[in-house]
Design a protein around this motif. Structure first.
Motif, mmCIF file in Angstrom:
data_model
loop_
_atom_site.group_PDB
_atom_site.id
_atom_site.type_symbol
_atom_site.label_atom_id
_atom_site.label_comp_id
_atom_site.label_asym_id
_atom_site.label_seq_id
_atom_site.Cartn_x
_atom_site.Cartn_y
_atom_site.Cartn_z
ATOM 1 N N UNK A 4 0.816 -1.212 0.000
ATOM 2 C CA UNK A 4 0.000 0.000 0.000
ATOM 3 C C UNK A 4 0.858 1.274 0.000
ATOM 4 N N UNK A 5 1.945 1.278 0.764
ATOM 5 C CA UNK A 5 2.760 2.484 0.900
ATOM 6 C C UNK A 5 3.389 2.916 -0.429
ATOM 7 N N UNK A 6 3.603 1.959 -1.322
ATOM 8 C CA UNK A 6 4.250 2.291 -2.598
ATOM 9 C C UNK A 6 3.315 2.096 -3.780
ATOM 10 N N UNK A 7 2.008 2.114 -3.492
ATOM 11 C CA UNK A 7 1.026 1.904 -4.556
ATOM 12 C C UNK A 7 1.093 3.053 -5.564
ATOM 13 N N UNK A 44 2.860 7.914 -9.136
ATOM 14 C CA UNK A 44 3.272 8.582 -7.896
ATOM 15 C C UNK A 44 4.248 9.717 -8.149
#
Lengths: 365, 460
Positions: free
Chosen positions: B36-39, B44
């Protein structure tokens, strides 16, 4: 003074942000940051106090933890603001109050309560606290006018002096400033009283998580204006008592009671709301160590309002004496603690906003 | 259960497809390789979308019509595009900002230093991660099922249709069935092994500017199943970035804009290309390739104090020294060789009127290669150096699609239930070069088409 770990971290983070700049639309911090290529301690102190802790930049950050760069602007700036509060506390000796602020606030409040209760017990005849006083000047039967006014005036003046000296020290330490014109002061004050920087461009801030919300801004408004209304109620009451010779208590539909009641309700609602947000928010962008200080001031404001409203409800019963003493104890604690609690963010932030207004005006020219 | 629509990927194109399909009533599952943190894939790291507009609209100023947009695309691709798909994308980009706003994306006026994009590109408030957050929130609200840490290993493509999707989900094998599948899983730029097939050992020295999850697993799987490919597999968009950048995900902050105001030398301390050939935005994207072709895939920008504040610095501190020899030592170059290069360069600089903002008349004479603009002597300490390496943004290889985003087999027949959107098919339209904010336009336009078509197919 050796540079602190927090200051170094703030510099590292700002250097990353300054190479990215994706967040410049969120608030005043990033456009102010872009004015610099290198950051002095004063610049960083200024930016940290300009930050309203809305956390929008944390959730938008591709370098936020667990990215190895670990950029966490809200947390870093919260910790740096805490250093500001300690560094500029007056007298210096009391800077330690910020070390375990939650405990300090609780202890001072308890001591103030005890003091007022004891004083009322001693200064006035036994049985005072349990008698149902009614009619004009009933309050002063419980606590003599001289004691109440004297203690209140002395505490408030000392607190204002301490806040003022802190403000001057902060202004100097955070870089002095460009020449400030009247318009800059007005714009800075406008930004402060409207919490413009908690607006995030109209859709709000990240109060709890990635979702945008206006809740924090609204709760803060309700609380801050509630506080001012209560203060106004006190001033009006003082005016009526000393200038017009009409001592408290006042009828329900008098100005002091109306202001005080509305203000008290505002304080209750605002402080409860902010407390709830604080306790349910994502802990990563917050500085856990400062939770005590945050909660303590909110709790104190909440207590001040609650005891005031309870006093209003029961003021013609036998409980009035004790309730009045408790309420005044809390108010005493609040005034004593103004310069040694999170309340100091108000003058520092306002000064930072005024400087920002001056710098922006300078930038446009 | 059998899902109506399965979306592979978690970036802009995947999210646009998932949201559109769900709004059309389909049950949707979205598979994101990253935790989730690097979704959000490379979305991004983005910050704007290029949108056609025939009148000022929101943050977009003035007019940016189809003809001009198409001209811009034609210029950067040198014709490596499909005019029909390109014009369709350009026209559809006009609707994109309103749709994005309706799904929680906030816009802002163009960022400082990017004024030239204020007319053509709509900037996301807070950048691409804020956009990704908004879309994931919208998808969750609508009831899209999202699986993080879920890597698609292969699609069971059989007899012209996808029968099942095999994954590793949070460490465990998981097979999913869906009536329609949207592949929005990006390029393969983070797959160093695959890059090595074209670049050899040089690829080991490449830095990947974006997500490490762009492994191209689905792309390779589809091509292996006989899907038609587009784009030159050997090509990637590469810029010169600070060599001290992390291997992956360094993003925008590692870029360096100092080249036009410096001389750039290789490991032997020799210059190899005209640093002042054109204004930086036009030459930004050639320096990655130039550095990739040097020994060790490294180069060094050398400047002096006069140039120190003419450009946006990277996130890493400048390497400073009181003399050229000392600077060479700090950069690991041969001091004598660098001194020779600098003094020969200095001797060839002709007087001129320096103007950092225009193609000025400061140039060298009798130097090979020449520096044709912004050439000033390097003589004022402190001297400054920045190490440069190729930073890979994206690859061009993709799968061939129809204008309805349907994936085509090599025999020209569409796969019955497979659509593609985003970088995995961007090579259909952007076969070469780079146009700021165009990748996001392709992802948004084709994501919405793929989502709608996939939902429609599942409903039939």
């Amino acid at each position: 003074m050796p540079e602190t770990e927090t200051m170094r971290e703030a510099r590292r983070v700002m250097e990353i942000c300054n190479a990215c700049r994706y967040c410049e639309g969120f608030c005043a911090v990033f456009p102010a940051m872009e004015m610099q290529r290198a950051f002095s301690d004063g610049d960083l102190t200024d930016l940290a106090n300009l930050c309203h802790n809305c956390k929008a930049c944390y959730y938008a950050c591709q370098y936020a933890p667990p990215h190895p760069f670990g950029v966490n602007v809200p947390r870093t700036f919260s910790l740096l603001r805490d250093e500001t509060y300690r560094n500029h506390a007056w007298p210096r000796l009391l800077a330690r109050a910020f070390a375990r602020n939650g405990t300090v606030v609780a202890l001072v409040t308890a001591a103030a309560l005890a003091l007022v209760l004891l004083l009322t017990g001693w200064l006035v005849a036994p049985g005072t606290l349990s008698h149902a006083w009614i009619g004009p000047d009933a309050f002063y039967r419980v606590i003599p006018w001289v004691a109440m006014t004297g203690v209140a005036a002395a505490t408030l003046l000392f607190s204002l002096l301490a806040l003022g000296i802190g403000g001057v020290r902060f202004w100097r330490a955070s870089g002095g400033g460009v020449p400030v014109r009247r318009g800059d002061v007005l714009r800075g004050l406008h930004d402060a009283v409207t919490l413009k920087n908690l607006g995030g461009g109209g859709h709000g801030c990240n109060d709890r998580d990635e979702a945008f919300s206006m809740a924090r801004r609204r709760f803060h408004h309700v609380m801050a204006y509630g506080f001012l209304a209560c203060f106004a109620a006190t001033c009006i009451a003082a005016f009526e008592a000393y200038a017009l010779g009409r001592p408290a208590p006042y009828p329900l539909f008098s100005l002091p009671v109306i202001f005080g009641t509305l203000g008290g309700i505002g304080l209750l609602v605002g402080a409860s709301g902010l407390m709830a947000l604080k306790l349910t928010a994502d802990p990563v962008p917050a500085a856990r160590r400062l939770l005590g200080a945050d909660v303590a001031l909110l709790a104190l404001l909440w207590l001040a309002a609650a005891t005031g409203l309870i006093l209003l409800i029961f003021r013609s019963t036998a409980a009035m004496g004790a309730l009045l003493a408790i309420h005044l104890g809390v108010i005493l604690a609040l005034f004593v603690l103004l310069p040694y609690s999170k309340f100091v963010h108000a003058p520092y932030r306002t000064l930072a906003l005024i400087r920002n207004a001056a710098n922006s005006a300078d930038r446009v020219q | 259960m059998v899902w109506d629509v399965l979306v592979v990927g978690g970036g802009n194109a995947a999210l646009c497809a998932a949201i559109t399909a769900r709004e059309a009533g389909a049950s949707v599952v979205l598979l994101e390789h990253a935790p989730r943190a690097f979704r959000g894939g490379n979305s991004r790291h983005t910050r704007n979308l290029r949108a056609m507009h025939d009148a000022p609209a929101g943050v977009l100023t003035d007019v940016y019509g189809e003809a001009e947009y198409w001209d811009d695309l034609l210029r950067v691709t040198g014709g490596a595009t499909d005019e029909h798909l390109a014009r369709m994308t350009i026209r559809a980009s006009a609707d994109a900002p309103a749709w994005m706003s309706a799904h929680g994306v906030n816009f802002q006026p163009s960022l400082t230093g990017t004024l030239n994009l204020g007319r053509t590109n709509a900037f996301f408030l807070g950048g691409g991660k804020a956009l990704v957050n908004a879309y994931f929130a919208a998808a969750e609200r609508l009831g899209v099922t999202i699986l993080y840490d879920t890597e698609v290993t292969d699609l069971e493509l059989d007899n012209g249709a996808v029968r099942a999707v095999n994954t590793v989900s949070r460490g465990f094998p998981l097979t999913l069935q869906a009536r329609s599948v949207v592949a929005a899983s990006g390029g393969f730029q983070a797959n160093i092994g695959w890059l090595r097939e074209y670049w050899g050992e040089a690829a080991d020295n490449f830095i990947i500017r974006g997500t490490p999850f762009a492994q191209g697993t689905v792309l390779r799987d589809l091509l292996g199943h006989g899907v038609q490919q587009v784009g030159d597999p050997a090509q990637c968009h590469a810029v010169a970035i600070d060599a001290r950048a992390p291997k992956f995900d360094g993003g925008i902050v590692t870029r360096l804009d100092c080249v036009p105001f410096s001389i750039v030398v290789d490991r032997a301390a020799w210059r190899f290309y005209d640093e002042g050939e054109d204004v930086w935005p036009k030459r930004y994207a050639i320096w990655g390739r130039l550095v990739a072709q040097r020994q060790g895939q490294i180069a060094y920008a050398i400047l002096d104090a006069k140039a120190a504040k003419l450009f946006m610095p990277s996130v890493f501190p400048a390497i400073r020294a009181g003399s050229i020899a000392e600077l060479a030592g700090k950069l690991g170059l041969d001091p004598a060789a660098l001194e020779t290069t600098v003094s020969r360069y200095n001797a060839s600089v002709r007087p001129g009127n320096f103007d950092s903002a225009a193609l000025d008349d400061c140039r060298t004479e009798g130097l090979d290669p020449p520096k044709t603009h912004w050439a000033r002597t390097i003589d004022t300490p402190p001297f400054i150096g920045y190490p440069l390496r190729p930073g890979i943004t994206f690859t061009y290889l993709g799968v061939k699609v129809t204008e309805r985003a349907q994936v085509l087999m090599r025999n020209g027949r569409p796969v019955a239930n497979l659509w593609a959107s985003g970088e995995i098919m961007a090579g259909n339209i952007l076969g070469k070069g780079y146009l700021a904010g165009f990748g996001m336009a392709i992802g948004t336009v084709f994501g919405r088409i793929a989502g709608a078509e996939a939902a429609r197919h599942a409903g039939n």
